[in-house]
Design a protein around this motif. Structure first.
Motif: not given
Length: 187
Positions: A6, A8-11, A33, A76
């Motif tokens: 899962m 986190p909200e910000e990736g 991702s 990221r």
């Protein structure tokens, strides 16, 4: 389902790859991702072995060849090329898990059915944007590899094709290389 699946909200971030427990080997980070690698076909493994061993033979003493190590391109972005050529002084020790883009001279991606879009489009965009000077894409054509060779155009910041090699890969950059691609049959 493991908790680490899962995001986190910000990736996810590049640092997460070293901290997430029970992360499968060869997990990459693309656009925040996690990309989990599927089992690879025999061609993929043989192509990597052929290129890795040949590049080791031809690489000058100030360069090193590595396989399947990540390159941290940004917060990221941490893709894992199949083969890399890096500056020798970028090797920090046996616990090292990644390289910086400025230490990478060449990245090689061997295309698999599940990675076509990433290897043909997204990863080259990321590598070029990070300033990695050379990119090769390997595809299967009948029984032998075909090597698509690209060089970074400093004016546009994008890769330009400099050759398509069937049966033999002979180039002078990033260093003199001459590889009989049909040797894959003897591996």
């Amino acid at each position: 389902m493991p908790e680490w699946l899962m995001p986190p909200e910000e990736g996810f971030t590049a640092e997460d790859l070293d901290r997430l427990p029970q992360l499968p080997p060869h997990t990459e980070l693309i656009d925040g991702s996690l990309v989990l690698v599927s089992p690879q076909a025999n061609f993929h493994t043989l192509a990597i072995s052929l290129l890795e061993s040949a590049l080791r033979r031809f690489a000058p003493s100030d360069l090193r060849v590595r396989r399947e190590m990540t390159v941290t391109l940004g917060k990221r972005q941490r893709p894992e090329p199949d083969v890399l050529v890096v500056r020798a002084d970028a090797i920090k020790g046996p616990e090292q898990t990644d390289f910086r883009p400025e230490d990478v001279v060449l990245v090689v991606e061997v295309v698999s059915p599940e990675s076509e879009l990433r290897d043909r489009e997204r990863k080259p965009q990321l590598y070029a944007r990070a300033g990695i000077p050379h990119f090769w894409r390997i595809e299967k054509d009948h029984e032998w590899p075909v090597v698509y060779v690209y060089e970074l155009d400093p004016a546009t910041g994008a890769y330009v094709a400099t050759g398509i090699h069937h049966e033999r890969l002979k180039v002078t950059v990033p260093f003199d290389i001459d590889i009989d691609l049909t040797e894959i049959d003897r591996l």
